[in-house]
Design a protein around this motif. Structure first.
Motif, mmCIF file in Angstrom:
data_model
loop_
_atom_site.group_PDB
_atom_site.id
_atom_site.type_symbol
_atom_site.label_atom_id
_atom_site.label_comp_id
_atom_site.label_asym_id
_atom_site.label_seq_id
_atom_site.Cartn_x
_atom_site.Cartn_y
_atom_site.Cartn_z
ATOM 1 N N VAL A 58 -0.944 1.522 3.613
ATOM 2 C CA VAL A 58 0.100 1.767 4.624
ATOM 3 C C VAL A 58 1.406 2.257 3.997
ATOM 4 O O VAL A 58 2.306 2.707 4.702
ATOM 5 N N ARG A 59 1.505 2.197 2.675
ATOM 6 C CA ARG A 59 2.708 2.732 2.011
ATOM 7 C C ARG A 59 2.627 4.245 1.850
ATOM 8 O O ARG A 59 3.597 4.871 1.443
ATOM 9 N N ASP A 60 1.471 4.815 2.180
ATOM 10 C CA ASP A 60 1.257 6.258 2.039
ATOM 11 C C ASP A 60 1.278 6.887 3.437
ATOM 12 O O ASP A 60 0.272 6.888 4.151
ATOM 13 N N LEU A 61 2.436 7.407 3.820
ATOM 14 C CA LEU A 61 2.617 7.892 5.183
ATOM 15 C C LEU A 61 1.645 9.023 5.532
ATOM 16 O O LEU A 61 1.122 9.072 6.654
ATOM 17 N N ASP A 62 1.387 9.905 4.595
ATOM 18 C CA ASP A 62 0.456 11.003 4.889
ATOM 19 C C ASP A 62 -0.942 10.468 5.194
ATOM 20 O O ASP A 62 -1.623 10.957 6.093
ATOM 21 N N ALA A 63 -1.347 9.431 4.449
ATOM 22 C CA ALA A 63 -2.675 8.846 4.686
ATOM 23 C C ALA A 63 -2.717 8.168 6.059
ATOM 24 O O ALA A 63 -3.724 8.264 6.779
ATOM 25 N N VAL A 64 -1.630 7.511 6.438
ATOM 26 C CA VAL A 64 -1.588 6.858 7.762
ATOM 27 C C VAL A 64 -1.653 7.921 8.861
ATOM 28 O O VAL A 64 -2.386 7.780 9.852
ATOM 29 N N LYS A 65 -0.930 9.030 8.655
ATOM 30 C CA LYS A 65 -0.961 10.126 9.655
ATOM 31 C C LYS A 65 -2.374 10.700 9.778
ATOM 32 O O LYS A 65 -2.835 10.993 10.879
ATOM 33 N N GLN A 100 8.678 -6.209 -7.425
ATOM 34 C CA GLN A 100 8.243 -7.123 -6.355
ATOM 35 C C GLN A 100 8.931 -6.747 -5.039
ATOM 36 O O GLN A 100 8.298 -6.730 -3.980
ATOM 37 N N TYR A 101 10.236 -6.486 -5.123
ATOM 38 C CA TYR A 101 10.969 -6.065 -3.920
ATOM 39 C C TYR A 101 10.300 -4.832 -3.304
ATOM 40 O O TYR A 101 10.042 -4.787 -2.098
ATOM 41 N N ASP A 102 10.021 -3.840 -4.149
ATOM 42 C CA ASP A 102 9.423 -2.599 -3.634
ATOM 43 C C ASP A 102 8.072 -2.866 -2.981
ATOM 44 O O ASP A 102 7.782 -2.352 -1.899
ATOM 45 N N GLU A 103 7.235 -3.690 -3.619
ATOM 46 C CA GLU A 103 5.908 -3.951 -3.040
ATOM 47 C C GLU A 103 6.040 -4.671 -1.698
ATOM 48 O O GLU A 103 5.400 -4.308 -0.712
ATOM 49 N N LEU A 104 6.888 -5.703 -1.657
ATOM 50 C CA LEU A 104 7.032 -6.495 -0.428
ATOM 51 C C LEU A 104 7.644 -5.657 0.700
ATOM 52 O O LEU A 104 7.158 -5.680 1.842
ATOM 53 N N PHE A 105 8.707 -4.917 0.400
ATOM 54 C CA PHE A 105 9.361 -4.142 1.460
ATOM 55 C C PHE A 105 8.575 -2.881 1.822
ATOM 56 O O PHE A 105 8.510 -2.518 3.003
ATOM 57 N N ASP A 106 7.970 -2.233 0.851
ATOM 58 C CA ASP A 106 7.201 -1.021 1.179
ATOM 59 C C ASP A 106 5.998 -1.369 2.051
ATOM 60 O O ASP A 106 5.626 -0.608 2.941
ATOM 61 N N THR A 107 5.383 -2.521 1.794
ATOM 62 C CA THR A 107 4.193 -2.906 2.576
ATOM 63 C C THR A 107 4.608 -3.562 3.897
ATOM 64 O O THR A 107 4.208 -3.111 4.977
ATOM 65 N N ALA A 112 4.847 -1.178 8.112
ATOM 66 C CA ALA A 112 4.777 -1.500 9.549
ATOM 67 C C ALA A 112 5.601 -0.502 10.367
ATOM 68 O O ALA A 112 5.167 -0.036 11.428
ATOM 69 N N ILE A 113 6.787 -0.153 9.865
ATOM 70 C CA ILE A 113 7.660 0.758 10.623
ATOM 71 C C ILE A 113 6.990 2.128 10.785
ATOM 72 O O ILE A 113 6.897 2.669 11.897
ATOM 73 N N PHE A 114 6.498 2.689 9.692
ATOM 74 C CA PHE A 114 5.988 4.060 9.804
ATOM 75 C C PHE A 114 4.591 4.110 10.410
ATOM 76 O O PHE A 114 4.230 5.113 11.035
ATOM 77 N N SER A 115 3.823 3.014 10.305
ATOM 78 C CA SER A 115 2.558 2.973 11.059
ATOM 79 C C SER A 115 2.883 2.944 12.557
ATOM 80 O O SER A 115 2.209 3.600 13.363
ATOM 81 N N THR A 116 3.915 2.199 12.932
ATOM 82 C CA THR A 116 4.321 2.164 14.345
ATOM 83 C C THR A 116 4.749 3.558 14.805
ATOM 84 O O THR A 116 4.354 4.027 15.878
ATOM 85 N N GLN A 117 5.543 4.220 13.970
ATOM 86 C CA GLN A 117 6.008 5.568 14.335
ATOM 87 C C GLN A 117 4.829 6.509 14.576
ATOM 88 O O GLN A 117 4.808 7.275 15.533
ATOM 89 N N VAL A 118 3.836 6.430 13.707
ATOM 90 C CA VAL A 118 2.713 7.360 13.767
ATOM 91 C C VAL A 118 1.791 7.065 14.956
ATOM 92 O O VAL A 118 1.287 7.986 15.607
ATOM 93 N N PHE A 119 1.587 5.780 15.262
ATOM 94 C CA PHE A 119 0.613 5.434 16.306
ATOM 95 C C PHE A 119 1.227 5.308 17.704
ATOM 96 O O PHE A 119 0.501 5.354 18.698
ATOM 97 N N THR A 120 2.543 5.142 17.781
ATOM 98 C CA THR A 120 3.157 4.939 19.095
ATOM 99 C C THR A 120 2.858 6.073 20.095
ATOM 100 O O THR A 120 2.605 5.790 21.271
ATOM 101 N N PRO A 121 2.852 7.345 19.668
ATOM 102 C CA PRO A 121 2.533 8.390 20.651
ATOM 103 C C PRO A 121 1.135 8.260 21.247
ATOM 104 O O PRO A 121 0.878 8.798 22.330
ATOM 105 N N LEU A 122 0.243 7.547 20.576
ATOM 106 C CA LEU A 122 -1.131 7.412 21.092
ATOM 107 C C LEU A 122 -1.274 6.248 22.078
ATOM 108 O O LEU A 122 -2.322 6.087 22.704
#
Ligand SMILES: NC(=O)c1ccc[n+]([C@@H]2O[C@H](COP(=O)([O-])OP(=O)(O)OC[C@H]3O[C@@H](n4cnc5c(N)ncnc54)[C@H](OP(=O)(O)O)[C@@H]3O)[C@@H](O)[C@H]2O)c1
Length: 231
Positions: A58-65, A100-107, A112-122
């Motif tokens: 989920v940290r890879d926005l292109d893969a989520v898209k 650790q900060y990067d792993e916790l916040f990126d995941t 969560a934020i960018f998965s929401t952005q990508v799936f909300t239109p559906l």
């Protein structure tokens, strides 16, 4: 909604632990379930006819898209979006690291934020539910867990904002806030240390009940604490 209409869920982190229990309960209720995780194809019921797995970080926005495109081409609309992918571990301040900060916040946050952005239109207007699997750590702080708590507090702010932003489409937003749950993320603990932990199926049952409520009802917060003990 037409009772015969196919109901579709997208579940990040749906392959293990709390997410696995939610995926399994929805499959058993006849939903089509799309699971996103790095090793989604290892989900125990990946071969269920209603299940599709997408091996993505989920940290890879292109893969989520890319996975959203696959979901969009396989169904009319999405009825439930569950943002469950997450990591958690203690980070005492004296040794907390940027990695650790990067792993916790990126995941936990960006994922969560960018998965929401990508799936909300559906999402299906007037019907869909977005569920953020947050934590008791999104309500209060815990010594030595500051980075995890900060990530879940950030997720709570995002969830509350989404509740407002999606209301015009009559899409409901739930934040699930469990206490300690016995999942693979706690495999390193001895059973004695986990004897007061909840089981993931209980959290899933409540989450699925909230998803299945009639569209007039929104469970905004589902706080499920341990009867005894703390994080
Ligand atoms: N267990 C608890 O006590 C507890 C309490 C409160 C809240 N929570 C929250 O509940 C959620 C699930 O926790 P859990 O205990 O069930 O954990 P878990 O058993 O470790 O499962 C985590 C799930 O997230 C996926 N995931 C992790 N990092 C990912 C990434 N970068 N990209 C895609 N998927 C990723 C994992 O699959 P892959 O590893 O294959 O990617 C797995 O499906 C988390 O958000 C956690 O913070 C847990």
């Amino acid at each position: 909604m037409n009772q015969t209409m196919e109901r579709v869920a997208v579940i990040t982190g749906g392959s293990l632990g709390i997410g696995e229990a939610i995926s399994t309960q929805l499959l058993n209720l006849g939903w089509k379930v799309h699971i996103l995780a790095r090793r989604a194809s290892s989900y125990i019921h990946a071969d269920h006819e209603g299940c599709r797995t997408h091996d993505v970080d989920v940290r890879d926005l292109d893969a989520v898209k890319h996975s959203a495109d696959a979901v969009a081409s396989s169904c009319e609309r999405v009825d439930a979006l569950v943002l469950c992918a997450g990591v958690g571990y203690p980070t005492p301040l004296s040794s907390a690291s940027r990695a650790q900060y990067d792993e916790l916040f990126d995941t936990n946050v960006a994922g969560a934020i960018f998965s929401t952005q990508v799936f909300t239109p559906l999402l299906r207007d007037g019907q869909a539910v977005v569920t953020f699997v947050s934590s008791i750590a999104g309500r209060r702080g815990f010594a030595d867990w500051s980075l995890y708590c900060a990530s879940k507090h950030a997720l709570e702010g995002f969830a509350a904002s989404m509740r407002d932003e999606l209301r015009p489409r009559r899409i409901r937003v739930t934040s699930v806030q469990p206490g300690s749950v016995d999942t693979p993320s706690y495999d390193h603990l001895r059973s004695e240390e986990k004897k007061e932990f909840m089981d993931p199926e209980s959290i899933a049952e409540l989450t699925v009940a909230a998803i299945q409520l009639p569209p007039q009802a929104c469970v905004e917060t589902l706080f499920v604490n341990n009867a005894v003990g703390d994080l």
